[in-house]
Design an enzyme around this catalytic site. Structure first.
Site, PDB file in Angstrom:
ATOM      1  N   HIS A  77       0.842  -1.199   0.000  1.00  0.00           N
ATOM      2  CA  HIS A  77       0.000   0.000   0.000  1.00  0.00           C
ATOM      3  C   HIS A  77       0.873   1.243   0.000  1.00  0.00           C
ATOM      4  O   HIS A  77       2.038   1.201   0.419  1.00  0.00           O
ATOM      5  CB  HIS A  77      -1.039  -0.011   1.129  1.00  0.00           C
ATOM      6  CG  HIS A  77      -0.512   0.044   2.539  1.00  0.00           C
ATOM      7  ND1 HIS A  77      -0.099   1.204   3.137  1.00  0.00           N
ATOM      8  CD2 HIS A  77      -0.355  -0.932   3.477  1.00  0.00           C
ATOM      9  CE1 HIS A  77       0.272   0.953   4.386  1.00  0.00           C
ATOM     10  NE2 HIS A  77       0.142  -0.352   4.616  1.00  0.00           N
ATOM     11  N   ASP A 108      -0.449   4.429   1.058  1.00  0.00           N
ATOM     12  CA  ASP A 108      -0.883   5.440   2.030  1.00  0.00           C
ATOM     13  C   ASP A 108      -0.215   5.187   3.385  1.00  0.00           C
ATOM     14  O   ASP A 108       0.313   4.098   3.641  1.00  0.00           O
ATOM     15  CB  ASP A 108      -2.416   5.435   2.168  1.00  0.00           C
ATOM     16  CG  ASP A 108      -2.983   4.098   2.658  1.00  0.00           C
ATOM     17  OD1 ASP A 108      -2.446   3.044   2.262  1.00  0.00           O
ATOM     18  OD2 ASP A 108      -3.952   4.116   3.439  1.00  0.00           O
ATOM     19  N   ASP A 144       5.767   0.778   7.628  1.00  0.00           N
ATOM     20  CA  ASP A 144       4.340   0.450   7.360  1.00  0.00           C
ATOM     21  C   ASP A 144       3.835   1.253   6.181  1.00  0.00           C
ATOM     22  O   ASP A 144       3.314   2.337   6.353  1.00  0.00           O
ATOM     23  CB  ASP A 144       3.489   0.718   8.592  1.00  0.00           C
ATOM     24  CG  ASP A 144       2.023   0.450   8.311  1.00  0.00           C
ATOM     25  OD1 ASP A 144       1.711  -0.257   7.339  1.00  0.00           O
ATOM     26  OD2 ASP A 144       1.176   0.956   9.067  1.00  0.00           O
ATOM     27  N   GLU A 170      -5.234   1.561   2.416  1.00  0.00           N
ATOM     28  CA  GLU A 170      -5.166   0.418   3.337  1.00  0.00           C
ATOM     29  C   GLU A 170      -5.423   0.863   4.773  1.00  0.00           C
ATOM     30  O   GLU A 170      -5.998   0.133   5.568  1.00  0.00           O
ATOM     31  CB  GLU A 170      -3.787  -0.264   3.246  1.00  0.00           C
ATOM     32  CG  GLU A 170      -3.719  -1.621   3.934  1.00  0.00           C
ATOM     33  CD  GLU A 170      -3.419  -1.560   5.426  1.00  0.00           C
ATOM     34  OE1 GLU A 170      -3.656  -2.560   6.122  1.00  0.00           O
ATOM     35  OE2 GLU A 170      -2.958  -0.504   5.921  1.00  0.00           O
ATOM     36  N   GLU A 171      -5.001   2.084   5.077  1.00  0.00           N
ATOM     37  CA  GLU A 171      -5.065   2.545   6.468  1.00  0.00           C
ATOM     38  C   GLU A 171      -6.478   2.957   6.892  1.00  0.00           C
ATOM     39  O   GLU A 171      -6.689   3.369   8.029  1.00  0.00           O
ATOM     40  CB  GLU A 171      -4.074   3.704   6.690  1.00  0.00           C
ATOM     41  CG  GLU A 171      -2.609   3.325   6.455  1.00  0.00           C
ATOM     42  CD  GLU A 171      -2.050   2.348   7.492  1.00  0.00           C
ATOM     43  OE1 GLU A 171      -2.780   1.991   8.428  1.00  0.00           O
ATOM     44  OE2 GLU A 171      -0.882   1.944   7.345  1.00  0.00           O
TER      45      GLU A 171
HETATM   46 ZN   LIG Z   1       0.338  -1.175   6.563  1.00  0.00          ZN
END
Ligand SMILES: [Zn+2]
Length: 449
Positions: A84, A86, A116, A150-151
């Protein structure tokens, strides 16, 4: 912007810095994220190697990119490397460096998304580009997807692709965040593979009472006083432990003495044992084996001289594999006990837990490949407490794992602190390892030369 490198380590580092500086911050609002910025960067990296690229944009700016290396054998499996673009917001004051500066200092890249999961997204992109550039002709198809949102539950990213653009992302195997941090154990180095994730049951609990005048509170039916008791009961409720297969396999792989693991494998003894462990470890182990209930929001009362007749609570509940919405409702009612008649429980979101089998060709591939980077290491299955985009693909029948590869300098404890936390950063050696690992995994699983 073009990044051209002969050196994969320099290439992945440079790409990660660009992705961090794009600051695709997702605050949950539909107009946040701006992932188109990072899609443009990734396109510039991937396009010169002749990859097929598609961009999907369900809302302005919320772009996801999908690149494919088509396999030569239609019966061979498809592997998707799923990243991802974002990131979550930051509290900049608490950082030692600019969270969106993407600075490289002493072999470490700093910035929001460094673990992340822009690190993995960048390394997946570079691995895919390198495979395409060298003219690799696999039997099975390799897909690289860099998705938005995704977040914030994946609505404008992975969920959209899985539900609306299935032909673009249909896969037998999926690899996404997170895992692969080398953990030292008496039995040697262990690398966690996330084979499942817990589910989410977010609910609103409305507590009712009777309105009255605040000057005469004697024996009134105050919703706020009742809500305080409801919160206390939920916070102290102890759901029974569930010793699942993943947990058993994880613990038994660590090579710890029996007297240490036995209580952790016994539903009636585990809670007492958790009490004796360092709190960080206990929190992780507790989440892996229990349904968790966290009352996080309260709204109530309107005027200082009025006894409130309603209070609304919001509770973040994380469910284990196999649990249904009805199971959780029963649990909440049990927690609330004799206040049951004063509460209305309404689920806002229920996203069940998901798991992939621990035995699969993808598992075997990861074991073979990881052994080349960490000699004598062993992959161990784990369940993660949070949600990732893997769940959308598991529901479509794919075997999806969270993996990556980190250097020995990278500690599991640090990962826990940096994940959505302050001073997020990753060392360049970890970026190199991940890039080489994705390449090796694609070749091992999809064949071809
Ligand atoms: Zn993540």
């Amino acid at each position: 912007m073009a990044i051209a490198h002969d050196d994969p380590t320099a290439e992945v580092t440079d790409l990660l810095q660009h992705l961090i500086r794009n600051a695709c911050v997702n605050d949950g609002g539909e107009t946040s994220g701006h992932e188109a910025r990072s899609v443009e960067v990734l396109r510039a990296v991937l396009e010169p190697s002749g990859l097929d690229l598609e961009v999907y944009e369900p809302l302005p700016g919320r772009q996801s990119l999908v690149a494919r290396i088509e396999g030569t054998d239609p019966t061979a499996p498809t592997l998707t490397l799923l990243g991802h673009t974002d990131v979550v917001p930051v509290n900049g004051d608490a950082w030692s460096r600019d969270p969106f500066g993407g600075e490289l200092v002493d072999g470490v890249v700093w910035g929001r998304g460094a673990v992340d999961m822009l690190n993995l997204t960048a390394s997946m992109a570079v691995a895919t580009r390198r495979l395409a550039a060298r003219g690799w002709k696999p039997k099975g198809t390799l897909v690289f997807a860099a998705v938005a949102d995704e977040e914030a539950a994946g609505v404008w990213g992975a969920k959209h692709l899985a539900e609306r653009e299935l032909d673009a992302v249909r896969s037998d195997y999926v690899l996404t965040e997170s895992g692969g941090m080398p953990m030292k154990s008496p039995g040697g180095i262990k690398l966690p593979v996330m084979v499942g994730e817990k589910g989410c049951y977010w609910c609103r609990i409305t507590v009712t009472g009777t309105a009255g005048h605040g000057s005469q509170p004697y024996k009134t039916d105050n919703a706020l006083v009742k809500a305080a008791e409801v919160v206390r009961r939920i916070a102290t409720f102890r759901p029974e432990a569930q010793i699942g297969e993943v947990w058993k396999r994880y613990l038994s792989s660590m090579g710890l003495p029996d007297e240490k693991t036995a209580p952790l494998l016994d539903a009636s003894r585990i809670d007492a044992r958790l009490d004796e462990l360092p709190v960080g470890t206990a929190r992780l182990f507790h989440a892996c084996t229990h349904t968790t209930l966290s009352p996080n929001i309260a709204h109530g009362g309107s005027k200082i001289n009025t006894i409130p007749d309603t209070v609304e609570l919001e509770v973040d509940i994380r469910t284990l594999p196999g649990q249904s919405a009805a199971d959780i409702e029963r649990m909440v009612h049990e927690a609330v006990g004799d206040l049951r008649d004063s509460v209305l429980v309404e689920p806002a979101i229920f996203d069940p837990a998901s798991e992939s089998p621990m035995e699969s060709p993808l598992w075997d591939t990861l074991a073979r490949v990881a052994g080349r980077f960490y000699e004598g290491s062993q992959n161990v299955p784990m369940l993660i407490a949070g949600a990732t985009d893997a769940r959308f693909f598991r529901r479509l029948g794919a075997t999806a794992y969270g993996f990556g590869l980190f250097s020995r300098a990278f500690r599991y404890e640090d990962y826990g602190k940096m994940f959505h936390g302050d001073d997020e950063r990753v060392d360049v050696e970890s970026l190199r390892l991940s890039t080489e690992m994705w390449e090796a995994v694609a070749i091992d699983l999809l064949g071809g030369a």
